[in-house]
Enzyme design. Sequence first.
Site, PDB file in Angstrom:
ATOM      1  N   SER A  49     -37.849  -5.000  23.945  1.00 24.27           N
ATOM      2  CA  SER A  49     -38.175  -4.021  23.085  1.00 24.27           C
ATOM      3  C   SER A  49     -38.946  -4.470  21.782  1.00 24.27           C
ATOM      4  O   SER A  49     -37.865  -5.228  21.026  1.00 24.27           O
ATOM      5  CB  SER A  49     -37.112  -3.203  23.022  1.00 24.27           C
ATOM      6  N   GLU A  50     -40.175  -4.232  21.510  1.00 23.38           N
ATOM      7  CA  GLU A  50     -40.735  -4.993  20.387  1.00 23.38           C
ATOM      8  C   GLU A  50     -40.401  -4.472  19.026  1.00 23.38           C
ATOM      9  O   GLU A  50     -40.343  -5.308  18.032  1.00 23.38           O
ATOM     10  CB  GLU A  50     -42.259  -4.577  20.526  1.00 23.38           C
ATOM     11  N   ASN A  51     -39.451  -3.568  18.858  1.00 25.11           N
ATOM     12  CA  ASN A  51     -38.861  -3.235  17.655  1.00 25.11           C
ATOM     13  C   ASN A  51     -37.513  -3.856  17.554  1.00 25.11           C
ATOM     14  O   ASN A  51     -37.113  -3.982  16.313  1.00 25.11           O
ATOM     15  CB  ASN A  51     -38.489  -1.647  17.655  1.00 25.11           C
ATOM     16  N   GLY A  52     -37.205  -5.066  18.179  1.00 25.01           N
ATOM     17  CA  GLY A  52     -36.500  -6.000  18.059  1.00 25.01           C
ATOM     18  C   GLY A  52     -35.222  -6.309  18.695  1.00 25.01           C
ATOM     19  O   GLY A  52     -34.314  -6.616  18.322  1.00 25.01           O
ATOM     20  N   SER A  91     -39.565 -10.811  16.995  1.00 20.95           N
ATOM     21  CA  SER A  91     -39.845 -10.071  18.016  1.00 20.95           C
ATOM     22  C   SER A  91     -41.135 -10.648  18.711  1.00 20.95           C
ATOM     23  O   SER A  91     -41.425 -10.803  19.824  1.00 20.95           O
ATOM     24  CB  SER A  91     -39.736  -8.896  17.701  1.00 20.95           C
TER      25      SER A  91
END
Lengths: 220, 220, 222, 222
Positions: A49-52, A91
């Site tokens: 999940s690219e938000n972290g 990320s």
Amino acid sequence: MDAREQMRELIVRRVARELKDGDVVNLGIGLPTKVANHLPEGVEVIFQSENGFVGLGPAPEPGEEDPDVVNAGAQPVTILPGGACFCSATSFALIRGGHVDVTVLGALEVDQYGNLASWMIPGKLVPGMGGAMDLTVGAKRVIVAMEHTNKGRPKIVAECQLPLTAAREVDLIVTEMGVMEVRPDGLWLVEIAPGITVDEVRAATAAPFNVVDDLKVMQA
Amino acid sequence: MDAREQMRELIVRRVARELKDGDVVNLGIGLPTKVANHLPEGVEVIFQSENGFVGLGPAPEPGEEDPDVVNAGAQPVTILPGGACFCSATSFALIRGGHVDVTVLGALEVDQYGNLASWMIPGKLVPGMGGAMDLTVGAKRVIVAMEHTNKGRPKIVAECQLPLTAAREVDLIVTEMGVMEVRPDGLWLVEIAPGITVDEVRAATAAPFNVVDDLKVMQA
Amino acid sequence: MGKKVTTRQEALKAVRDGMTIMIGGFLAVGTPEGLIDGLLESGVRDLVVIGNDTGFVDKGIGRLVVAKRCREVIVSHVGTNPETGRQMNSGELKVTLVPQGTLAEQVRAGGAGLGGILTPTGIGTVVAEGKQVVQVAGKDYLLELPLRADVALIKAHKADEKGNLVYRRSARNFNPLMAMAADLVIAEVDEIVPVGSLDPDAIMTPGLLVDMIVPGGACHGC
Amino acid sequence: MGKKVTTRQEALKAVRDGMTIMIGGFLAVGTPEGLIDGLLESGVRDLVVIGNDTGFVDKGIGRLVVAKRCREVIVSHVGTNPETGRQMNSGELKVTLVPQGTLAEQVRAGGAGLGGILTPTGIGTVVAEGKQVVQVAGKDYLLELPLRADVALIKAHKADEKGNLVYRRSARNFNPLMAMAADLVIAEVDEIVPVGSLDPDAIMTPGLLVDMIVPGGACHGC
């Protein structure tokens, strides 16, 4: 399930079959997100999940939401055992550095060169690219999952007219009509949906494409 | 304490008086390390250790050594309450990014322009620069703490002959003979050690320097 | 997904003569000594080793230098290992010295898919020789290129069976950076814990980066 | 050393009209809502805000946009806040869109003293317009420049009284990067714990980077 839902389910089921055991996978918001629900048996993948974080799991039970655990669309999700959190720089270091095996995204347009347009329609819709440019450039394999046309207008075009997300990065296009590979010599239709003819695909596609000799029927 | 030890103690005590409450400080290996033992009363600083933490404390009691807690010279140290650990990239992000207020290092040569040579003598000694180049470029204030001469040979020179650690980065030079500031117009002697004359400093220095009108006596 | 925990003999089969190897540690603190034992046992040679320093003659990367297994070392410091200096002077070993902060960023860039970084470090010194200088806002910076390796040998304190790693104190140093910058990552760990027992916020290297886990923690080099 | 724990009114006195402000968070998760309340109360305006996105009309950075406190936003995404799009189209607000990974590296570079980084992201797109292209090993990269701010407003889960910070889950995002890239760093935190109670290995932002700590955790914007 109505016809459109069936069509969309065909797409996400077919995309899910592209994922291999152990793959690190980033799914875009919307249709691609649903790929997670259809993993083939015996295939375990790691969702990023690219938000972290990695280890993205399904939505929590109602009442179990954690405001600090959301996906890139701000929807409540869970982190599976073995998941790990990190900052945005790490990320995208994972994404840009080739540590993500597959990204699945939607598109406004894809063209015969593998160019992708997905982040703006000038003068109309300018949501921004978010993480899509990095994902498209960085992931080892880029799969576009989308409906073949938008209100009857082809989304697979000879050359993208909208501002690009990335140049020549798309590897595979999966729609409800079939599966196309982007090869150095252009688009190749490698699978066709049940009950669809190649002529129907041509009529719904604004780009030239080749058809492989052993054209298979697309399986959900 | 023998004469050389007294001389060295004068240097580190004087350097310690340059540190202000709240400063983040990186001390080089050797003589600079001893600055930590002489902080003025009421001055609390944070020592950074470039191998990966802040909150560097004194050596542990014998038997209390932790093999994972060492300074940049691989000597056992402690981490004080409130200390924090990080990787080498973050350690040097702190250093290069200007988050370290003061670095104190030794030198082979310093010149009138603030050039520093401290990491190699061609054909003779090539230990490598370690973190010294980043520290010299990145720290807000660079203090050289060294003996004024090496076996009678001046270490403050008109122009460095040895390969540089960094160009024009030194702010202050503290030796057993006095304190010199590096200003845009050259070196200025601002303090002189008790019992030393300006002529004696000139004789031991191979660079031109100015003397401030209100030359003070250097206090340990 | 396959099991990652294995023996050092099994893990090091992938390391072949002539490869470029990153090895974690700072003056041998945070260096996987068991994996270095394994390299010495395996007889692999002609290595290019990227690490912070060459440790000591009897500790860390220095043991590979003493055993003449290296063709080149890319490090920030060799002063604690006189044998490195001797081999450098005799022409047996190529020593490429890099400022420590630059080395850290180069490894990070290699793992992060960056084409390079601009650093002020080294401007006006021999480090700048042969490198592109780029001016930004009136200030000169060196363009430093990414570093990658065939294999990274790293040391962690704890791992879970998926390869998630936690480092301890100053033994962290280059290890998490190298875990991102090599085609194959082998981690020697003090302790292996069940999946789910590490807090996701405490994990410093996500398991997806780690290919093999080798139990360590015993007496090294003895 | 002085005390860092203060009120949001006191902390935000340093924020003046026209300043460049970094604000942590990803779609308002990990955004210091109490500090945004404080900015709204203080009447400060004409801000340049750097953040991942403009949140929602009633959450996160979006509240500053709705209240017309921003002259410019530098973000990767504005799609969840229609008011940003409206002000952009009407010319009231300058919107600079940056790929998220590039934005993260630009903030990191600003805090790390780098002159810039080379990224493949954006090559062949409008993002490349006006930027220097540097070729490394036959591949094109964009030179992206560092970003810094006058003030960073960040959100952490726990702080000790020295300002050491721990973030939680996906609320970490841009916060630790911004803590390094501003002249003044104000952290809103859920909980303040005594110095020494946080494990040094668990601290994600060293306290030396944090100037002021503001207790938060209460109901925001209501």
